[in-house]
Scaffold this motif. Sequence first.
Motif, PDB file in Angstrom:
ATOM      1  N   LEU A  16      41.175  55.537  36.719  1.00  0.00           N
ATOM      2  CA  LEU A  16      42.142  54.831  37.551  1.00  0.00           C
ATOM      3  C   LEU A  16      41.589  53.478  38.009  1.00  0.00           C
ATOM      4  CD1 LEU A  16      44.856  54.925  39.198  1.00  0.00           C
ATOM      5  CD2 LEU A  16      43.383  55.569  41.089  1.00  0.00           C
ATOM      6  N   VAL A  17      40.348  53.462  38.453  1.00  0.00           N
ATOM      7  CA  VAL A  17      39.739  52.212  38.920  1.00  0.00           C
ATOM      8  C   VAL A  17      39.675  51.201  37.771  1.00  0.00           C
ATOM      9  CG1 VAL A  17      37.566  51.184  39.709  1.00  0.00           C
ATOM     10  CG2 VAL A  17      38.438  53.245  40.799  1.00  0.00           C
ATOM     11  N   ARG A  18      39.262  51.648  36.616  1.00  0.00           N
ATOM     12  CA  ARG A  18      39.187  50.746  35.466  1.00  0.00           C
ATOM     13  C   ARG A  18      40.567  50.190  35.113  1.00  0.00           C
ATOM     14  NH1 ARG A  18      39.733  50.624  29.977  1.00  0.00           N
ATOM     15  NH2 ARG A  18      38.244  49.335  28.874  1.00  0.00           N
ATOM     16  N   ALA A  19      41.563  51.067  35.048  1.00  0.00           N
ATOM     17  CA  ALA A  19      42.912  50.619  34.697  1.00  0.00           C
ATOM     18  C   ALA A  19      43.468  49.663  35.752  1.00  0.00           C
ATOM     19  CB  ALA A  19      43.836  51.823  34.543  1.00  0.00           C
ATOM     20  N   GLU A  20      43.196  49.944  37.013  1.00  0.00           N
ATOM     21  CA  GLU A  20      43.694  49.090  38.092  1.00  0.00           C
ATOM     22  C   GLU A  20      43.034  47.707  38.035  1.00  0.00           C
ATOM     23  OE1 GLU A  20      46.439  48.591  41.067  1.00  0.00           O
ATOM     24  OE2 GLU A  20      46.174  50.324  39.763  1.00  0.00           O
ATOM     25  N   PHE A  21      41.734  47.665  37.790  1.00  0.00           N
ATOM     26  CA  PHE A  21      41.048  46.379  37.683  1.00  0.00           C
ATOM     27  C   PHE A  21      41.526  45.599  36.465  1.00  0.00           C
ATOM     28  CE2 PHE A  21      38.526  47.556  41.140  1.00  0.00           C
ATOM     29  CZ  PHE A  21      37.698  46.515  41.496  1.00  0.00           C
ATOM     30  N   LEU A  22      41.764  46.296  35.346  1.00  0.00           N
ATOM     31  CA  LEU A  22      42.268  45.607  34.162  1.00  0.00           C
ATOM     32  C   LEU A  22      43.671  45.053  34.405  1.00  0.00           C
ATOM     33  CD1 LEU A  22      41.039  47.930  31.274  1.00  0.00           C
ATOM     34  CD2 LEU A  22      40.196  45.654  31.881  1.00  0.00           C
ATOM     35  N   ARG A  23      44.481  45.781  35.154  1.00  0.00           N
ATOM     36  CA  ARG A  23      45.832  45.311  35.477  1.00  0.00           C
ATOM     37  C   ARG A  23      45.773  44.096  36.400  1.00  0.00           C
ATOM     38  NH1 ARG A  23      49.596  45.584  39.439  1.00  0.00           N
ATOM     39  NH2 ARG A  23      48.267  46.785  40.827  1.00  0.00           N
ATOM     40  N   LEU A  24      44.924  44.174  37.418  1.00  0.00           N
ATOM     41  CA  LEU A  24      44.859  43.110  38.418  1.00  0.00           C
ATOM     42  C   LEU A  24      44.204  41.838  37.897  1.00  0.00           C
ATOM     43  CD1 LEU A  24      43.918  45.193  41.580  1.00  0.00           C
ATOM     44  CD2 LEU A  24      46.097  44.068  41.115  1.00  0.00           C
ATOM     45  N   LYS A  25      43.308  41.946  36.927  1.00  0.00           N
ATOM     46  CA  LYS A  25      42.599  40.746  36.477  1.00  0.00           C
ATOM     47  C   LYS A  25      43.514  39.760  35.757  1.00  0.00           C
ATOM     48  CE  LYS A  25      40.815  41.610  31.887  1.00  0.00           C
ATOM     49  NZ  LYS A  25      39.646  41.647  31.067  1.00  0.00           N
ATOM     50  N   ASN A  26      44.677  40.219  35.328  1.00  0.00           N
ATOM     51  CA  ASN A  26      45.612  39.341  34.619  1.00  0.00           C
ATOM     52  C   ASN A  26      46.711  38.793  35.520  1.00  0.00           C
ATOM     53  OD1 ASN A  26      44.294  39.681  32.116  1.00  0.00           O
ATOM     54  ND2 ASN A  26      45.326  41.640  31.844  1.00  0.00           N
ATOM     55  N   LEU A  27      46.641  39.065  36.801  1.00  0.00           N
ATOM     56  CA  LEU A  27      47.684  38.581  37.703  1.00  0.00           C
ATOM     57  C   LEU A  27      47.391  37.148  38.163  1.00  0.00           C
ATOM     58  CD1 LEU A  27      48.434  41.777  39.802  1.00  0.00           C
ATOM     59  CD2 LEU A  27      49.668  40.879  37.833  1.00  0.00           C
ATOM     60  N   ASP A  28      48.425  36.526  38.721  1.00  0.00           N
ATOM     61  CA  ASP A  28      48.349  35.106  39.070  1.00  0.00           C
ATOM     62  C   ASP A  28      47.309  34.799  40.142  1.00  0.00           C
ATOM     63  OD1 ASP A  28      50.301  34.523  37.234  1.00  0.00           O
ATOM     64  OD2 ASP A  28      51.944  34.585  38.693  1.00  0.00           O
ATOM     65  N   PHE A  29      47.136  35.687  41.134  1.00  0.00           N
ATOM     66  CA  PHE A  29      46.197  35.366  42.210  1.00  0.00           C
ATOM     67  C   PHE A  29      44.758  35.332  41.701  1.00  0.00           C
ATOM     68  CE2 PHE A  29      46.440  39.963  42.512  1.00  0.00           C
ATOM     69  CZ  PHE A  29      45.139  40.358  42.783  1.00  0.00           C
ATOM     70  N   VAL A  30      44.437  36.103  40.669  1.00  0.00           N
ATOM     71  CA  VAL A  30      43.087  36.048  40.085  1.00  0.00           C
ATOM     72  C   VAL A  30      42.925  34.755  39.286  1.00  0.00           C
ATOM     73  CG1 VAL A  30      41.483  37.186  38.499  1.00  0.00           C
ATOM     74  CG2 VAL A  30      42.876  38.553  40.046  1.00  0.00           C
ATOM     75  N   THR A  31      43.968  34.373  38.560  1.00  0.00           N
ATOM     76  CA  THR A  31      43.930  33.118  37.817  1.00  0.00           C
ATOM     77  C   THR A  31      43.788  31.929  38.771  1.00  0.00           C
ATOM     78  OG1 THR A  31      45.365  34.119  36.156  1.00  0.00           O
ATOM     79  CG2 THR A  31      45.134  31.734  36.087  1.00  0.00           C
ATOM     80  N   ALA A  32      44.495  31.989  39.902  1.00  0.00           N
ATOM     81  CA  ALA A  32      44.388  30.918  40.899  1.00  0.00           C
ATOM     82  C   ALA A  32      42.988  30.876  41.509  1.00  0.00           C
ATOM     83  CB  ALA A  32      45.438  31.119  41.992  1.00  0.00           C
ATOM     84  N   ALA A  33      42.384  32.035  41.745  1.00  0.00           N
ATOM     85  CA  ALA A  33      41.027  32.067  42.293  1.00  0.00           C
ATOM     86  C   ALA A  33      40.032  31.497  41.289  1.00  0.00           C
ATOM     87  CB  ALA A  33      40.649  33.493  42.677  1.00  0.00           C
ATOM     88  N   ARG A  34      40.221  31.795  40.023  1.00  0.00           N
ATOM     89  CA  ARG A  34      39.349  31.215  38.984  1.00  0.00           C
ATOM     90  C   ARG A  34      39.526  29.700  38.918  1.00  0.00           C
ATOM     91  NH1 ARG A  34      36.373  34.616  36.627  1.00  0.00           N
ATOM     92  NH2 ARG A  34      37.072  36.667  35.974  1.00  0.00           N
ATOM     93  N   ALA A  35      40.783  29.253  39.015  1.00  0.00           N
ATOM     94  CA  ALA A  35      41.060  27.820  38.967  1.00  0.00           C
ATOM     95  C   ALA A  35      40.461  27.105  40.175  1.00  0.00           C
ATOM     96  CB  ALA A  35      42.565  27.569  38.903  1.00  0.00           C
ATOM     97  N   ALA A  36      40.380  27.815  41.307  1.00  0.00           N
ATOM     98  CA  ALA A  36      39.787  27.221  42.503  1.00  0.00           C
ATOM     99  C   ALA A  36      38.260  27.177  42.419  1.00  0.00           C
ATOM    100  CB  ALA A  36      40.208  28.002  43.743  1.00  0.00           C
ATOM    101  N   GLY A  37      37.699  27.808  41.385  1.00  0.00           N
ATOM    102  CA  GLY A  37      36.260  27.742  41.188  1.00  0.00           C
ATOM    103  C   GLY A  37      35.480  28.861  41.834  1.00  0.00           C
ATOM    104  N   PHE A  38      36.144  29.917  42.258  1.00  0.00           N
ATOM    105  CA  PHE A  38      35.442  31.041  42.859  1.00  0.00           C
ATOM    106  C   PHE A  38      34.655  31.802  41.788  1.00  0.00           C
ATOM    107  CE2 PHE A  38      39.128  31.263  46.059  1.00  0.00           C
ATOM    108  CZ  PHE A  38      38.528  30.322  46.866  1.00  0.00           C
ATOM    109  N   GLY A  39      33.535  32.362  42.194  1.00  0.00           N
ATOM    110  CA  GLY A  39      32.703  33.138  41.276  1.00  0.00           C
ATOM    111  C   GLY A  39      33.265  34.543  41.064  1.00  0.00           C
ATOM    112  N   ASP A  40      32.713  35.208  40.070  1.00  0.00           N
ATOM    113  CA  ASP A  40      33.186  36.551  39.741  1.00  0.00           C
ATOM    114  C   ASP A  40      33.023  37.526  40.904  1.00  0.00           C
ATOM    115  OD1 ASP A  40      33.952  35.789  37.219  1.00  0.00           O
ATOM    116  OD2 ASP A  40      32.100  36.467  36.254  1.00  0.00           O
ATOM    117  N   ALA A  41      31.880  37.474  41.583  1.00  0.00           N
ATOM    118  CA  ALA A  41      31.634  38.401  42.686  1.00  0.00           C
ATOM    119  C   ALA A  41      32.656  38.203  43.806  1.00  0.00           C
ATOM    120  CB  ALA A  41      30.222  38.217  43.232  1.00  0.00           C
ATOM    121  N   ARG A  42      32.958  36.967  44.131  1.00  0.00           N
ATOM    122  CA  ARG A  42      33.940  36.711  45.191  1.00  0.00           C
ATOM    123  C   ARG A  42      35.331  37.172  44.770  1.00  0.00           C
ATOM    124  NH1 ARG A  42      35.016  31.578  49.061  1.00  0.00           N
ATOM    125  NH2 ARG A  42      37.031  32.280  49.803  1.00  0.00           N
TER     126      ARG A  42
END
Length: 162
Positions: free
Chosen positions: A44-70
């Motif tokens: 469940l945790v793996r599937a949830e993380f895989l689902r969430l990593k493709n959402l817009d707020f993660v893309t926006a955080a990457r675009a803002a320059g945040f690191g993976d840990a954050r």
Amino acid sequence: AIEIFLCFPSFFLILTFVGFLDQPSIAWFMLIIGFIGWTGPARLVRAEFLRLKNLDFVTAARAAGFGDARIIFRHVMPNALGPILVTATFGVASSVLTESSLSFLGFGDPTLPSWGRILSYGRDTSDEPMMLIAGAAIFVTVSAFNLAGEGLRDALDPRLRK
């Protein structure tokens, strides 16, 4: 590894581990049930993380320059926590049923009282009130954990809020 581990029936795997114990105790049962029961929440945790990593707020955080840990700890994990907590409450209910089943079959710790052992003793002595009370205690406990999980899901799911 998770998929291979899930190929084996969990109750029979637990019975196999319990068969190797010289002196069964509740601590061993908790460790064995936890060792066997990690696969469902891990999937469940793996599937949830895989689902969430493709959402817009993660893309926006990457675009803002945040690191993976954050991104993981500040953005993805709080959004994945709801389903994980719900699964945890269902896991506790399942563990209560597993321990009761093992004790009913005579694999539990003979020095500790258990609802499964009480149910078995009531069956052996034809004491119906004892069987009803032990069965009702198991039913109420498992139902309470399941209802708590449903309540947590309703409270933590933003799509259900009005």
